[in-house]
Design an enzyme around this catalytic site. Structure first.
Site, short mmCIF file in Angstrom:
data_model
loop_
_atom_site.label_atom_id
_atom_site.label_comp_id
_atom_site.label_asym_id
_atom_site.label_seq_id
_atom_site.Cartn_x
_atom_site.Cartn_y
_atom_site.Cartn_z
N ASP A 1 37.55 29.52 16.81
CA ASP A 1 37.02 29.28 18.16
C ASP A 1 35.53 29.55 18.27
O ASP A 1 35.02 29.88 19.34
CB ASP A 1 37.77 30.13 19.20
CG ASP A 1 39.28 30.00 19.10
OD1 ASP A 1 39.76 28.86 19.21
OD2 ASP A 1 39.96 31.01 18.90
N HIS B 1 39.65 22.25 18.96
CA HIS B 1 38.21 22.10 19.15
C HIS B 1 37.97 21.63 20.57
O HIS B 1 38.71 20.80 21.09
CB HIS B 1 37.62 21.04 18.21
CG HIS B 1 37.59 21.43 16.77
ND1 HIS B 1 37.29 22.69 16.35
CD2 HIS B 1 37.83 20.69 15.65
CE1 HIS B 1 37.33 22.72 15.02
NE2 HIS B 1 37.66 21.54 14.58
#
Length: 430
Positions: free
Chosen positions: A13, A41
């Protein structure tokens, strides 16, 4: 021409999607070499927010051919749901190419993943429950099903039946669940065969030929260094190698062809799921980073655990990936917080560690040793050059660069594609 690899330097992340989106418009191929639909994503293009799970972020770059490499495990239902969702919003996702050697996630992989996590209870790893681990386990055990197998029905049927001979024993006798019929699984795979066929290529050949012709290839790693099955915080890791070396294996591009290893790292640290996290915050600042940084998992919807920047982990990631450059993200989140702690070392039972401890047991007991730097109050979301940043923000970036052992070439000052400061363009190195 040489290849570029993008790797997360923390626990995922970090903003790899943004980095891929920016560089993807300058390359000819964008390859996802590992992982499955367990790694999300978020990419913002033209004010539009796209959340991608299985597809590479390069799917949004019209000039690049997106490829799922041989190291990816593919859930076909998730794949085509994601493609259809993008095309409904005007994206040209059908140009995706897929390695014939990539493995497939079967329905029984997902069933086993969920059942095993429930069985483990408090000892659960905290997987996404999407069958990624069981699919990789079958790959290593040599009973996996590859993309190419669904084009030969007899081979497909044989492999499914062989796999279920084992899986059904586990489901029925260990977990008190119903057996799965092989024919249901075979029909599931065959239902996607015709749509999949035009996408399948010999990816290793095509990518290396592209490099021979002077084209640019970008490899977009999923997950991150600290989730690597070998180099991460085992057993709280993923089932593949989302490090620079794994990108070579998962794409079929030899390591000597990779000239740029770009680490993506947040200006603070986050983690999803269980596992050690030395700088984790449990106070108002943890909540602040979570809220201001929008720290909610794309895939799981779980709130991310938040903590301060950990330079011990950054140095470790630099070393195991051979990073040439860093892309620092979310610097803007730290605006106006007064003082910013930076973890420079660990204290483990009274002993200082400037590098990662030898054992996971020691890492579990690591307490961060902090130094602090003053934060800035000015809005930096519109800054286009490093010199436009407030001096305190510049000082923070330069200190992270010094501690991490690698130059910071890109700085994210907001979620948008254009909210990125470029100190050094890695494309000039190609």
């Amino acid at each position: 021409m040489a290849a570029i690899v993008i790797v997360g330097a923390q626990w995922g992340d970090e903003g790899k999607g943004k980095a891929t989106d920016i560089l993807g418009g300058k390359v000819d191929y964008v390859v996802k070499p590992n992982g499955g639909n367990n790694a999300g994503h978020t990419v913002v293009v033209g004010g539009e927010k796209y959340e991608l799970k299985l597809l590479p972020a390069g799917i949004l770059s019209e000039n690049a051919t997106p490829v799922l490499g041989n190291g990816v495990v593919i859930n076909l239902e998730a794949l085509f749901d994601e493609i259809d969702g993008l095309e409904a919003r005007g994206a040209n996702a059908s140009r995706l190419k897929i390695s014939a050697n990539a493995h497939l996630v079967a329905p029984y992989h997902q069933t086993l993943d969920r059942v095993q996590e429930r069985f483990l209870g408090k000892r659960a790893i905290g997987t996404t429950g999407r069958g990624i681990g069981p699919a990789y386990a079958d790959k290593v055990a040599r009973i996996g099903i590859r993309v190419q197998d669904i084009f030969d029905e007899s081979i497909l049927r044989q492999k499914v039946e062989s796999a279920l001979d084992i899986k059904n024993q586990m489901l029925v006798k260990m977990y008190n669940r119903k057996a799965i019929e092989p024919e249901q699984v075979v029909e599931y795979f065959l239902s996607y065969r015709d749509r999949l066929r035009p996408m399948v290529i010999e990816a290793e050949l095509e990518l290396n030929q592209a490099l021979d012709e002077g084209k640019h290839v970008l490899m977009e790693g999923g997950q991150a260094t600290m989730l690597d099955v070998d180099h991460g915080t085992y057993p709280f890791v993923t089932s593949s190698n989302p490090t620079a070396g794994g990108a070579a294996v998962g794409s079929g591009i030899g390591p000597t062809r990779i000239t740029t290893s770009l680490g993506i790292i947040k200006a603070y640290t986050t983690r999803v799921g269980a596992g050690p996290f030395p700088t984790e915050l449990f106070d108002k600042w943890g909540e602040y980073l979570q809220t201001t940084g929008g720290e909610i998992g794309v895939n799981t919807g779980r709130k991310r655990r938040c903590g301060w920047y950990d330079s011990v982990i950054a140095r470790y990631a630099t070393r195991v990936n051979g990073f040439t450059d860093y892309f620092l993200t979310k610097l803007d989140v730290l605006t106006g917080i007064g003082e910013i702690p930076i973890c420079v070392a660990y204290d483990v039972d009274g002993k200082r560690y400037d590098e990662m401890p030898l054992t996971q047991s020691e890492f579990h007991h690591a307490e961060p040793i902090f130094e602090t730097m003053p934060a800035w109050d000015e809005d930096i979301t519109g800054c286009q050059t490093f010199e436009e940043l407030p001096q305190k923000a510049q000082d923070y970036v330069l200190r992270l660069e010094e501690l991490s052992g690698c130059r910071i070439s890109y700085i994210g000052v907001g979620p948008g594609r254009d909210q990125t400061i470029v100190r050094h363009d890695v494309m000039q190195d190609q």
